[in-house]
Design an enzyme around this catalytic site. Structure first.
Site, PDB file in Angstrom:
ATOM      1  N   CYS A  90       0.843  -1.192   0.000  1.00 46.60           N
ATOM      2  CA  CYS A  90       0.000   0.000   0.000  1.00 46.60           C
ATOM      3  C   CYS A  90       0.884   1.249   0.000  1.00 46.60           C
ATOM      4  CB  CYS A  90      -0.945  -0.044   1.189  1.00 46.60           C
ATOM      5  SG  CYS A  90      -0.812   1.280   2.358  1.00 46.60           S
ATOM      6  N   GLU A  91       0.578   2.171  -0.904  1.00 46.20           N
ATOM      7  CA  GLU A  91       1.452   3.338  -1.045  1.00 46.20           C
ATOM      8  C   GLU A  91       1.260   4.346   0.076  1.00 46.20           C
ATOM      9  OE1 GLU A  91       0.666   5.089  -4.817  1.00 46.20           O
ATOM     10  OE2 GLU A  91      -1.094   6.188  -4.138  1.00 46.20           O
ATOM     11  N   HIS A  92       0.211   4.189   0.877  1.00 49.85           N
ATOM     12  CA  HIS A  92      -0.006   5.137   1.967  1.00 49.85           C
ATOM     13  C   HIS A  92       0.802   4.788   3.211  1.00 49.85           C
ATOM     14  CE1 HIS A  92      -4.081   5.688  -0.159  1.00 49.85           C
ATOM     15  NE2 HIS A  92      -3.237   6.609  -0.565  1.00 49.85           N
ATOM     16  N   HIS A  93       1.061   3.496   3.427  1.00 46.49           N
ATOM     17  CA  HIS A  93       1.744   3.087   4.653  1.00 46.49           C
ATOM     18  C   HIS A  93       2.972   2.218   4.404  1.00 46.49           C
ATOM     19  CE1 HIS A  93      -2.547   3.782   5.744  1.00 46.49           C
ATOM     20  NE2 HIS A  93      -2.001   4.400   6.769  1.00 46.49           N
ATOM     21  N   GLN A 131      -5.338  -0.469  -4.105  1.00 50.50           N
ATOM     22  CA  GLN A 131      -6.026  -1.627  -4.701  1.00 50.50           C
ATOM     23  C   GLN A 131      -6.862  -1.212  -5.914  1.00 50.50           C
ATOM     24  OE1 GLN A 131      -8.233  -3.917  -1.817  1.00 50.50           O
ATOM     25  NE2 GLN A 131      -9.427  -4.953  -3.393  1.00 50.50           N
ATOM     26  N   HIS A 159      -5.627  -5.862   3.915  1.00 52.81           N
ATOM     27  CA  HIS A 159      -4.617  -4.812   4.048  1.00 52.81           C
ATOM     28  C   HIS A 159      -4.003  -4.818   5.443  1.00 52.81           C
ATOM     29  CE1 HIS A 159      -5.700  -2.445   0.327  1.00 52.81           C
ATOM     30  NE2 HIS A 159      -6.688  -3.318   0.397  1.00 52.81           N
ATOM     31  N   CYS A 161      -2.229  -2.574   6.703  1.00 52.26           N
ATOM     32  CA  CYS A 161      -2.317  -1.263   7.369  1.00 52.26           C
ATOM     33  C   CYS A 161      -3.622  -1.155   8.160  1.00 52.26           C
ATOM     34  CB  CYS A 161      -2.180  -0.125   6.363  1.00 52.26           C
ATOM     35  SG  CYS A 161      -3.382  -0.136   5.026  1.00 52.26           S
TER      36      CYS A 161
END
Ligand SMILES: [Zn+2]
Length: 202
Positions: A90-93, A131, A159, A161
């Site tokens: 995941c690119e956020h975490h 996703q 996920h 995260c």
């Protein structure tokens, strides 16, 4: 350029090749009070190697991945490849999300070698992703490569995260889909795909 050769052109992005292990070491200094202990001594190099692998999709050339496994056919029934395992980040975490992808399309003169579809999934999974975008990118790639009458992609993922941080655990399993062409415009096609992948038509 023949239709068979008309494979999607992806910008092949090359990241800087200098080592970032020293930066990982700096992160460890922020996280633990004994970054020099034996178990952590080679961790920066291992983390770098792992992260380079997990983002190797940026450096893959889709044309090479598919390697001309595009074939002319008269067949026009739904082609479906189910339960393709994937692992992404995941690119956020920068935490993993993983699960299964189901891919289907209606050929209009050309098919892709079945074994190439999981490899296309890997090209997009081995990137920093969300996703929803990964699902769209897989569908768009197949559309561009063989111009089918329609493409459907369903992605079911969990996920880390969400699972590990104790937030929104009830939403830790997410389903996304991309429906193009007849999978969008014809309910019976979409419903057939949904039923074949164990999803109730909505
Ligand atoms: Zn996340």
């Amino acid at each position: 350029m023949s239709k068979l050769k008309r494979v999607v052109k992806m910008p092949v992005q090359f990241a800087k090749e200098t080592s970032f292990a020293p930066e990982i070491r700096k992160i460890l200094e922020h996280l633990v009070n004994d970054p020099d202990r034996e178990g952590l001594a080679r961790t920066p190099e291992r983390v770098e190697k792992a992260l380079r692998f997990l983002t190797s999709g940026y450096r893959m050339d889709l044309r090479r991945v598919v390697n001309d496994a595009l074939f002319r056919v008269k067949y026009d029934e739904m082609v479906i490849v189910k339960d393709i395992e994937f692992f992404s980040m995941c690119e956020h975490h920068l935490l993993p999300f993983f699960g299964k992808v189901h891919v289907a399309y209606l050929p209009k003169g050309h098919v892709i070698g079945l074994s190439k579809i999981p490899r296309i999934v890997d090209v997009f999974a081995r990137r920093l992703q969300i996703q929803e975008r990964m699902t769209q990118e897989i569908a768009q790639t197949i559309k561009t490569m063989i111009d089918p009458a329609g493409v459907g992609v369903i992605c079911e993922a969990r996920h880390f995260c969400m699972m590990m941080r104790g937030v929104e655990k009830q939403h830790s399993g997410a389903v996304t889909s991309a429906m193009l062409g007849e999978f969008r415009s014809r309910k019976s096609t979409r419903d057939e795909f949904l039923a074949l992948t164990g999803h109730s038509p909505g």
